[in-house]
Write an enzyme that holds these catalytic residues in place. Structure first.
Site, PDB file in Angstrom:
ATOM      1  N   GLU A  46       0.821  -1.175   0.070  1.00  0.00           N
ATOM      2  CA  GLU A  46      -0.174   0.050  -0.031  1.00  0.00           C
ATOM      3  C   GLU A  46       0.861   1.237  -0.023  1.00  0.00           C
ATOM      4  O   GLU A  46       1.886   1.354   0.784  1.00  0.00           O
ATOM      5  CB  GLU A  46      -0.933  -0.009   0.994  1.00  0.00           C
ATOM      6  CG  GLU A  46      -1.870   1.244   1.188  1.00  0.00           C
ATOM      7  CD  GLU A  46      -2.548   1.666   2.533  1.00  0.00           C
ATOM      8  OE1 GLU A  46      -3.222   2.555   2.816  1.00  0.00           O
ATOM      9  OE2 GLU A  46      -2.216   1.010   3.586  1.00  0.00           O
ATOM     10  N   ASP A 111       9.563   5.653  14.950  1.00  0.00           N
ATOM     11  CA  ASP A 111       9.215   7.202  14.655  1.00  0.00           C
ATOM     12  C   ASP A 111       9.810   7.926  15.849  1.00  0.00           C
ATOM     13  O   ASP A 111       9.136   7.710  17.245  1.00  0.00           O
ATOM     14  CB  ASP A 111       7.799   7.401  14.414  1.00  0.00           C
ATOM     15  CG  ASP A 111       7.402   8.698  14.093  1.00  0.00           C
ATOM     16  OD1 ASP A 111       8.393   9.610  13.943  1.00  0.00           O
ATOM     17  OD2 ASP A 111       6.504   9.040  13.840  1.00  0.00           O
ATOM     18  N   ASP A 113      10.275  11.747  17.320  1.00  0.00           N
ATOM     19  CA  ASP A 113       9.576  13.238  17.171  1.00  0.00           C
ATOM     20  C   ASP A 113      10.208  14.080  17.995  1.00  0.00           C
ATOM     21  O   ASP A 113       9.969  13.551  19.250  1.00  0.00           O
ATOM     22  CB  ASP A 113       8.114  13.271  16.763  1.00  0.00           C
ATOM     23  CG  ASP A 113       7.848  14.590  16.186  1.00  0.00           C
ATOM     24  OD1 ASP A 113       8.184  15.371  16.681  1.00  0.00           O
ATOM     25  OD2 ASP A 113       6.960  14.397  15.250  1.00  0.00           O
ATOM     26  N   ARG A 164      11.856  17.498   8.997  1.00  0.00           N
ATOM     27  CA  ARG A 164      11.572  18.378   9.709  1.00  0.00           C
ATOM     28  C   ARG A 164      12.198  18.526  11.090  1.00  0.00           C
ATOM     29  O   ARG A 164      13.031  18.957  11.227  1.00  0.00           O
ATOM     30  CB  ARG A 164       9.806  18.701   9.692  1.00  0.00           C
ATOM     31  CG  ARG A 164       9.629  20.294  10.497  1.00  0.00           C
ATOM     32  CD  ARG A 164       8.275  20.726  10.456  1.00  0.00           C
ATOM     33  NE  ARG A 164       7.876  21.898  10.855  1.00  0.00           N
ATOM     34  CZ  ARG A 164       6.939  22.694  10.873  1.00  0.00           C
ATOM     35  NH1 ARG A 164       5.527  21.598  10.807  1.00  0.00           N
ATOM     36  NH2 ARG A 164       6.627  23.775  11.425  1.00  0.00           N
ATOM     37  N   GLY A 166      12.382  15.136  13.121  1.00  0.00           N
ATOM     38  CA  GLY A 166      12.494  13.580  13.808  1.00  0.00           C
ATOM     39  C   GLY A 166      13.206  12.729  12.579  1.00  0.00           C
ATOM     40  O   GLY A 166      13.737  13.230  11.576  1.00  0.00           O
TER      41      GLY A 166
END
Length: 407
Positions: A46, A111, A113, A164, A166
């Site tokens: 996907e 992830d 951040d 940006r 992270g």
């Protein structure tokens, strides 16, 4: 357009050029097809596109690299997200019998951040970052990369700057892609040390003996802590910030003398680790565990553009991690400008192109084009990552062949 400037209003004009001449489709397809690991692996993947005006299009899927290229050049996505490999083609999910459309595999992803560190950084907040707080991302990569390789035995880790504030990690080993939700959750929990929400003051509580993984993590944090926390963040520079540090100590300990000077010193009692807990609370990686747990969770794609900064989501070379500067990552405006600069060998290249068929010429030109820009060194990092995976696959095939011969 000046090389250092990026104007979001220009993005609609720049993206078509980026997808037509600069996006590394060949390497991208090579990555996500994993050497043709199974017949439908790439076409059952996907993709999600965020288009202009925040139009969100999920369940995109493509049979070939050429089809992916044409659709991206046609739709011109502002943002690309990558999802799971499904049991059926995602683009046909509405035609599949209810309950049979299942997410089967996906890279194990992480992830990190910078906004999740807002309670412990003084230089910036929210989406803002600077060279001082970027050290937190360096520490996070050092800790997690070691643990994933040494504690879990993974080899193929792609670290990517988000564009940006992270970083993302894609663990691409075959075993990682096949992990169940329960196994992903177990890995994420093992790596999570910061516990509790905004209302929780002490987010790190160590027990005796300290786990070897935490000791390894501490050895990384200790290398950076004094320069980062004491000097650059100046966590002892005001009564307010000192009180914040003292709040991390239990009340019974605060009744003892506490010395705060050029470096942080706290009472060291047997079987207590308050100094270590403070260092970890200020510097340990803060993971969004939900991103890691779900097989069907989407994550921003490498080489996607961040619409607000214009910066490209580029692979990070761990050999140069300490000198990686997010502000030096090229913007789409910069590389499009670099592409338009004339070169002495342009005419010679065009003569060669005329002798090739159209598809080969297009591929040759794209390779030539990104090499003319600041994007080249990041594509090279991606190439090295892909080569390492290819060598590993070849080694595994030879090993299987040798085992079959033995029987």
């Amino acid at each position: 357009m000046p090389t250092s400037d990026y104007d979001p209003a220009c993005l609609p004009d720049l993206l078509p050029l980026y997808y037509r001449r600069l996006f590394p489709f060949s390497q991208y397809y090579r990555w996500l097809s994993y050497g043709g690991v199974s017949k439908n692996y790439f076409q059952n993947r996907e993709f999600s596109f965020t288009l202009k005006d925040d139009i969100y299009v999920r369940y995109q899927s493509f049979t070939t690299q050429n089809e992916l290229e044409k659709e991206m050049q046609k739709m011109v996505p502002y943002k690309i997200d990558i999802g799971a490999v499904y049991s059926h083609r995602p683009s046909q999910h509405n035609a599949v019998k209810s309950g049979t459309f299942q997410a089967l595999e996906k890279e194990l992803v992480f992830d990190i951040d910078m906004t999740d560190y807002d309670d412990v950084r003084r230089c910036c907040s929210a989406a803002d970052i600077c060279s001082k707080c970027w050290t937190l991302m360096t520490i996070a990569i050092r800790i997690l990369d070691r643990a994933l390789r040494e504690d879990f035995g993974f080899h193929h880790l792609l670290w990517v700057y988000s564009g940006r504030r992270g970083v993302h990690c894609w663990v691409c080993d075959d075993a990682a892609r096949k992990l169940s939700v329960a196994a992903r959750s177990a890995v994420a929990e093992y790596l999570s040390l910061i516990k509790g929400g905004e209302e929780t003051v002490r987010k790190v509580v160590l027990s005796d003996p300290i786990h070897p993984f935490i000791n390894h993590s501490l050895s990384v944090v200790e290398r950076y802590f004094c320069q980062y926390a004491i000097v650059e963040q100046d966590i002892l520079g005001s009564k307010e910030s000192v009180d914040k540090v003292l709040a991390l100590l239990p009340e019974d300990i605060l009744s003892f003398p506490v010395v705060l000077g050029a470096q942080l010193t706290v009472i060291s009692l047997s079987l207590t680790y308050f100094d270590k807990e403070i260092m970890l609370q200020y510097c340990y990686p803060r993971l969004d565990v939900n991103v890691s747990k779900g097989v069907n969770h989407l994550l921003k794609s490498p080489f996607s553009i961040h619409p607000k900064t214009g910066r490209i989501s580029v692979p990070i070379d761990l050999k140069e991690l300490n000198t990686f500067d997010p502000f030096e990552v090229p913007t789409i405006s910069l590389i499009c400008e670099e592409l338009e600069r004339p070169r002495a060998d342009e005419a010679e290249d065009d003569d060669v192109k005329d002798k090739e068929n159209e598809q080969e010429a297009g591929e040759r030109r794209r390779i030539r084009d990104y090499k003319r820009t600041s994007l080249a060194k990041y594509v090279k990092v991606f190439d090295r990552f892909l080569e390492a995976m290819a060598r590993s696959r070849k080694g595994e095939m030879l090993q299987k062949s040798d085992l079959q011969k033995d029987f």
